[in-house]
Design an enzyme around this catalytic site. Structure first.
Site, PDB file in Angstrom:
ATOM      1  N   TYR A 128       0.810  -1.227   0.000  1.00 33.39           N
ATOM      2  CA  TYR A 128       0.000   0.000   0.000  1.00 33.39           C
ATOM      3  C   TYR A 128       0.838   1.269   0.000  1.00 33.39           C
ATOM      4  O   TYR A 128       0.290   2.348   0.191  1.00 33.39           O
ATOM      5  CB  TYR A 128      -0.897   0.053   1.255  1.00 33.39           C
ATOM      6  CG  TYR A 128      -1.768  -1.146   1.488  1.00 33.39           C
ATOM      7  CD1 TYR A 128      -2.719  -1.547   0.554  1.00 33.39           C
ATOM      8  CD2 TYR A 128      -1.664  -1.868   2.677  1.00 33.39           C
ATOM      9  CE1 TYR A 128      -3.523  -2.639   0.801  1.00 33.39           C
ATOM     10  CE2 TYR A 128      -2.469  -2.961   2.930  1.00 33.39           C
ATOM     11  CZ  TYR A 128      -3.403  -3.346   1.982  1.00 33.39           C
ATOM     12  OH  TYR A 128      -4.198  -4.428   2.224  1.00 33.39           O
ATOM     13  N   CYS A 138      14.766 -11.576  -0.720  1.00 35.33           N
ATOM     14  CA  CYS A 138      15.340 -11.436  -2.058  1.00 35.33           C
ATOM     15  C   CYS A 138      14.349 -10.758  -2.967  1.00 35.33           C
ATOM     16  O   CYS A 138      13.717 -11.404  -3.816  1.00 35.33           O
ATOM     17  CB  CYS A 138      15.726 -12.795  -2.600  1.00 35.33           C
ATOM     18  SG  CYS A 138      17.125 -13.428  -1.698  1.00 35.33           S
ATOM     19  N   GLU A 139      14.196  -9.459  -2.757  1.00 35.81           N
ATOM     20  CA  GLU A 139      13.163  -8.700  -3.446  1.00 35.81           C
ATOM     21  C   GLU A 139      13.496  -7.237  -3.209  1.00 35.81           C
ATOM     22  O   GLU A 139      13.590  -6.815  -2.058  1.00 35.81           O
ATOM     23  CB  GLU A 139      11.814  -9.086  -2.793  1.00 35.81           C
ATOM     24  CG  GLU A 139      10.607  -8.309  -3.227  1.00 35.81           C
ATOM     25  CD  GLU A 139      10.156  -8.680  -4.629  1.00 35.81           C
ATOM     26  OE1 GLU A 139      10.105  -9.879  -4.942  1.00 35.81           O
ATOM     27  OE2 GLU A 139       9.882  -7.757  -5.399  1.00 35.81           O
TER      28      GLU A 139
END
Ligand SMILES: *Cc1c(COP(=O)(O)O)cnc(C)c1O
Length: 460
Positions: free
Chosen positions: A361, A388-389
């Site tokens: 959001y 891992c992002e």
């Protein structure tokens, strides 16, 4: 019509990352954002109900959700008092465990559940069935049956299929179930503004403007085993004033009048849903609960008078407003990576698996150095997780002392709602515990998950 345009609020970072400047004192805790029981010790450590977070972390580890029990109970009472005779159903989806269900029960509230899982937690907690309300746009036969077995006080019906299913189940059992019809009133509220002509293009409820809501009411009135007691409307979340509710109440009371005029039925309950906002950052200015209670009662009364209707019993379903402000997440800092001229990435030992709201959001949060006071200058930081992002962000733009480093503890405020309840095990990172803190001490409500817990499911 777009009302209350949302500009950057004072103390809030604009989304292009430009900031009005760091706060005067990085060690200060703005009371609008932190739990009622939060403070700083003489040594400058964050405390909760007098307990040093360093001691709490020594006992429970990191990351950890620390829940100020008295804060949560106090908010339950505030809602109950502010809404007078209204029925207040705590929205379980914000966060639910058996202890919280019991506290909510003890404080005199009802409970709104929307799946068989949430219902089961309520049942295990011994929550009285008649104070339960069941929501959901796709309730299965099993869920409806379980709800009838639990003796739920109210089912908010959301589709024609459900009306038929529920009626059939009630007839089979030779019983009558109280129901409300969920109307979609074309008001959409989120992040401090509302749109009064929102598309009714959403999965929840029966469209009011399109006539589906009136059809659904007719269907319920004709269905054996169902007792229609009222209407329901939920317009969104993080609502800061009564403007959106005013438009919603106008429309839904209009439907009540139509139900009386065309179908000859009198309805006695009006549930205006949840969505009352809380402060996440300094400058957020949600309406006072007492004020909100008064305005909603006044609005409904005025609308009913205009239609010559008896004033129905009002109900609301706050989730965030009850559990949000009383909980903080404490993380340990691992690595720190400055990006020249831009910001410093401060990595913590959790992330999007315990707080998805920032990624989902674009939510704002307040974070402070919790394990010590610091006189170092402010440093524009981004608090990120260990997943891992690259979207794994906990706090997008934060001012932290420039000497923050590995081993320091950071606390993020107002993480009680939609953090643990939306937690995942992404990257096989086990979910943090929820620990209740009172003056007397701390106790684990939901224990820390382990990798073994995750591997229990892996049966090959
Ligand atoms: C999500 C939801 C709530 C609670 O919303 P909050 O913003 O947490 O107060 C209440 N009622 C319904 C129907 C909901 O979907």
């Amino acid at each position: 019509m777009r009302v209350h345009p949302a500009g950057p609020r004072s103390g809030e970072l604009a989304h292009d990352g430009v900031h009005s400047g760091p706060p005067q004192d990085l060690n200060e805790l703005d009371p609008v954002v932190w739990p009622l029981g939060a403070g700083r010790s003489g040594a400058g450590h964050l405390t909760l109900r007098g307990h040093d977070v360093r001691d709490l972390v020594a006992e429970h580890g990191t990351p950890v959700f620390l829940l100020d029990e008295a804060d949560l109970r106090r908010r339950c009472r505030d809602y109950r008092d502010a809404f007078g005779g209204a029925m207040v159903f705590y929205a379980a989806k914000a966060f639910l465990c058996t202890a919280v269900a019991r506290w909510v029960e003890e404080e005199g509230l009802g409970l709104d559940v929307c799946t068989g899982g949430e219902l089961e937690v309520a049942v295990r907690a011994g929550f009285p069935g008649d104070r339960l309300l069941l929501h959901g746009n796709n309730k299965s036969v099993a869920e409806l049956s379980a709800a009838l077995d639990a003796g739920v006080g109210r089912v908010v019906v959301d589709s024609l299929t459900e009306i038929d299913r529920l009626s059939q189940l009630c007839v089979q059992r030779g019983m009558t179930q109280r129901v409300l019809v969920r109307a979609t009133v074309g008001v959409e509220a989120h992040t401090h503004e509302f749109i009064a002509t929102a598309h009714e293009d959403q999965k929840f409820g029966f469209s009011l403007a399109g006539g589906d809501a009136l059809d659904a009411v007719r269907r319920v009135l004709d269905a054996p085993g169902l007792d229609l007691v009222g209407l329901h409307s939920h317009i969104g979340s993080q609502i800061f004033d009564s403007g959106g509710f005013e438009v919603a109440a106008h429309r839904v009371v209009g439907l009540m009048a139509q139900v009386r005029d065309e179908l000859g039925a009198g309805l006695t309950e009006l549930n205006l849903g949840g969505g009352l906002g809380i402060a996440y950052v300094s400058g957020d200015d949600p309406a006072d609960v007492v004020e909100m209670g008064r305005s909603l009662a006044r609005i409904v009364e005025r609308e009913c008078t205009a239609y010559g209707l008896p004033v129905p019993r009002l109900a609301i379903e706050p989730g965030r407003g009850i559990v949000g402000p009383g909980t903080v997440t404490v993380y340990e800092v691992g690595t720190v990576k400055p990006v020249e001229g831009l910001r410093t990435f401060v990595s913590v030992d959790g992330g999007m698996s315990d707080n998805i709201r920032t990624a989902l959001y674009d939510a704002d949060y307040t974070v402070v150095l919790a394990s010590r006071a610091s006189e170092a200058p402010a440093m524009l930081s981004r608090v990120v997780g260990k997943h891992c992002e690259s979207g794994d962000v906990v706090v997008k733009d934060a001012w932290l002392p420039a000497d923050v480093g590995g081993g320091d503890l950071l606390a993020v405020a107002a993480t009680g709602a939609y953090c643990r309840s939306m937690a995942s095990t992404y990257n096989h990172v086990p979910r943090p515990p929820v620990v209740a803190v009172t003056e007397a001490g701390s106790r684990v409500l939901v224990r820390r998950e382990t990798v073994d817990d995750l591997l229990v499911l892996d049966i090959e």
